[in-house]
Design an enzyme around this catalytic site. Structure first.
Site, PDB file in Angstrom:
ATOM      1  N   THR A   1     -16.923 -15.948 -58.567  1.00  0.00           N
ATOM      2  CA  THR A   1     -17.053 -15.111 -57.843  1.00  0.00           C
ATOM      3  C   THR A   1     -15.306 -15.162 -58.704  1.00  0.00           C
ATOM      4  O   THR A   1     -14.876 -13.892 -59.749  1.00  0.00           O
ATOM      5  CB  THR A   1     -16.715 -13.901 -57.092  1.00  0.00           C
TER       6      THR A   1
ATOM      7  N   HIS B   1     -24.877 -10.351 -53.021  1.00  0.00           N
ATOM      8  CA  HIS B   1     -24.368 -12.042 -53.191  1.00  0.00           C
ATOM      9  C   HIS B   1     -25.497 -12.416 -51.962  1.00  0.00           C
ATOM     10  O   HIS B   1     -26.124 -12.214 -50.937  1.00  0.00           O
ATOM     11  CB  HIS B   1     -23.098 -12.138 -51.325  1.00  0.00           C
TER      12      HIS B   1
END
Length: 596
Positions: free
Chosen positions: A302, A415
């Site tokens: 990320t 996520h």
């Protein structure tokens, strides 16, 4: 087993077999089971190197006697088991082996328990089976290894043999005709190095390289000239820079939204008559959208996506830029827009210490940086504030932000491990699919898509939408990255969900736009120069430092993926040039030479 030195033989064989089993997992396409026999045959050709590195790891056994030697051997075997299990779980998530730099990211483990546990597979127990059995056998057989003796001579002789095997590697490197011999004493290809030198050998080599790297790399004159030539070749294939849509949104606000684990294969698809991404589907009708767009993240996942999208620079080959070099000088979105009078703000639904993003965003030039601690009490899902609560906060904050502004935000609720609570699941899926990992992924993406729709509605209510360009892109693959082995068992007809090939959505939305597909191949490194063109930003030293391309004007049709693969349509010579981009970016970041 009894004898004066039989313990060393036993533990060496067990350690070697453990390495064979480990590499078998890496050879398996899904890394779910071990291709043990193929691995065994391949590693036989590297046995002298395994003698060297495993021998160095185990030769301390010669300095103990009796059952103490067995317990020390068990302890060393347990350490090796912990190393290879950790390596395997990390490899499943990141397609590379961890380096020492990962220790700098230990703070990221908070709230990641579910994601880490989801990397485990039943066959992994084979890697720790011997560690579980040996203590039981030692307890049941009190005379086992009692005759073992201490031998300094055996220790010295074995140490010499091991040092010979390991120190001979550089000399053999140039003359070894075996597959992947170039990976000897190089950790660029961690999988190849672990195969050549064993997992222990890889980690020893990684420790040496990490110690040598230091904090700042020095580039010599020759390397600087090569990098200068690379930049010159990048500029050579640009078409007319001022052609449309140059400056189409000059003076407009910008919201850059990075969506967690958003893959391209779900975009526009339906399950059981229900669109997975209805909001993104509607946004596409008023967007420039890029149909051949790819993730380019490394170990920083990320944070790498954030860095690359904000700077137009490929991420590091090892670890995360935000963790290792957060305060180096980078070209960036807020710095470039600031030259045209923009204010800037970045927002996260997690703590600023996660990937060290808050410190790094200061270096990138964001005037204001807001994390979950600044937001305070709010609904949470998984690792941070829920996308619903967070994007509502984003809208309220932007309503107070001085205009024109450039803003950046990330979502988090989608996520891994994609186990969204039942009360957030709004798709009506068959029970078998809903309980499957893929069903969980569909529900997670559908949830964040709905929150993006609410964000747009809120921006409209606050009279911001007509003056704001909203850019949405995925940070990296989700289910195909972490759970590719489970994808194949999805109880769903068709083939559209089986592969994703590293593709992520990228769309530039404004209500005034008509749908236009951009079919050139590109990646996250191209986001900044592409947006700069659309907003009519003038050329500057910042633009000259980016390694990405403006996808509206470039004649180069390609994207370079994490492992150096080039996708697109390039002649071989140009593809060779393209592959050098990530390598040069790594050198420029480490040397702090991106900006003059």
């Amino acid at each position: 087993m009894n004898g004066k030195r039989s313990a060393f033989v036993l533990f060496f064989v067990l350690a070697w077999m453990k390495c064979v089993l480990f590499y078998g997992f890496l050879l398996d396409e899904s890394h779910d089971t071990s291709r043990f026999f193929l691995s065994f045959v391949m590693i036989l050709w590297r046995f002298p190197f395994y003698i060297g590195f495993l021998g160095l790891f185990l030769c301390l056994l010669f300095l103990f006697r009796g059952r103490a030697k067995a317990w020390i051997g068990w302890g060393l075997l347990a350490i090796l088991s912990a190393i290879v299990v950790s390596d395997l779980w990390y490899f499943r998530g990141f397609e590379t082996l961890p380096s020492l730099h990962v220790l700098q990211q230990s703070g990221n483990l908070q709230d990641l328990g579910g994601s880490i546990r989801s990397m485990a597979r039943p066959w992994d127990l084979l890697l720790i089976f011997d560690v579980m059995i040996i203590p039981i056998h030692l307890w049941m057989c009190p005379t086992w290894f009692q005759e073992e003796v201490r031998s300094w001579r055996a220790f010295s002789c074995w140490l010499i043999v091991c040092l010979f095997c390991t120190s001979a590697i550089p000399a053999l490197k140039a003359y070894t005709p075996l597959r992947d011999s170039w990976a000897l004493y190089s950790t660029i290809d961690s999988e190849g190095t672990a195969y050549n030198l064993s997992p222990i050998g890889y980690h020893i080599l990684d420790a040496i390289e990490t110690a040598k790297e230091g904090e700042t790399l020095a580039l010599d004159a020759s390397e600087k000239e090569k990098i200068k030539d690379w930049y010159a070749q990048k500029e050579s294939n640009l078409e007319e820079a001022s052609r449309e849509p140059f400056g189409q949104f000059r003076g407009y606000n910008l919201l850059l939204l990075q969506v967690e684990s958003l893959e391209a294969f779900v975009w526009g698809r339906s399950v059981e008559g229900q669109a997975i991404t209805p909001t993104l589907n509607e946004m596409k009708q008023h967007s420039y959208w890029f149909s051949r767009f790819y993730e380019q993240v490394g170990e920083g996942t990320t944070s790498d996506a954030e860095f690359t999208a904000n700077t137009g620079v490929y991420p590091l080959r090892k670890s995360s830029v935000f963790v290792r070099f957060p305060m180096h000088r980078y070209p960036s979105l807020p710095k470039w827009f600031e030259e045209s009078g923009y204010s800037s703000i970045s927002m996260h639904p997690d703590k600023g210490a996660y990937w060290n993003w808050k410190t790094a965003h200061q270096s990138l030039g964001y005037d204001t940086r807001i994390d979950s601690l600044d937001i305070g009490e709010a609904e949470r899902i998984g690792m941070g504030i829920s996308d619903q609560a967070f994007l509502q906060e984003v809208s309220q904050t932007l309503a107070k932000q001085p205009q024109p502004f450039v803003s950046f935000a990330v979502t988090l609720s989608s996520h891994a491990p994609f186990d969204l609570d039942e009360k957030y699941r709004s798709m009506r899926l068959p029970a078998q699919l809903d309980q499957h990992r893929m069903g969980g992924y569909f529900q997670s993406i559908h949830y964040v898509d709905a929150q993006i729709g609410k964000l747009l509605a809120s921006l409209r209510e606050n009279n911001l939408l007509d003056r704001t360009v909203v850019v949405v892109y995925g940070d990296h693959e989700g289910i195909h990255k972490y759970y590719d082995d489970e994808v194949a068992t999805t109880p769903l007809s068709g083939n559209w969900w089986k592969e994703n090939h590293k593709r992520v959505p990228f769309l530039i939305y404004h209500p005034s736009l008509s749908e236009k597909e951009i079919s050139i191949h590109g990646g996250q490194v191209d986001i900044l120069p592409t947006l700069a063109h659309l907003f009519g930003l003038p050329a500057s030293p910042l633009s000259q430092a980016t390694l990405g391309r403006n996808l509206f004007t470039t004649a180069d049709d390609f994207a370079v993926l994490r492992k150096g693969d080039v996708v697109g349509n390039l002649p071989n010579e140009r593809a060779t040039w393209a592959k050098q981009g990530p390598l040069y970016a790594d050198r420029l970041i480490r040397s702090n030479m991106l900006l003059p």
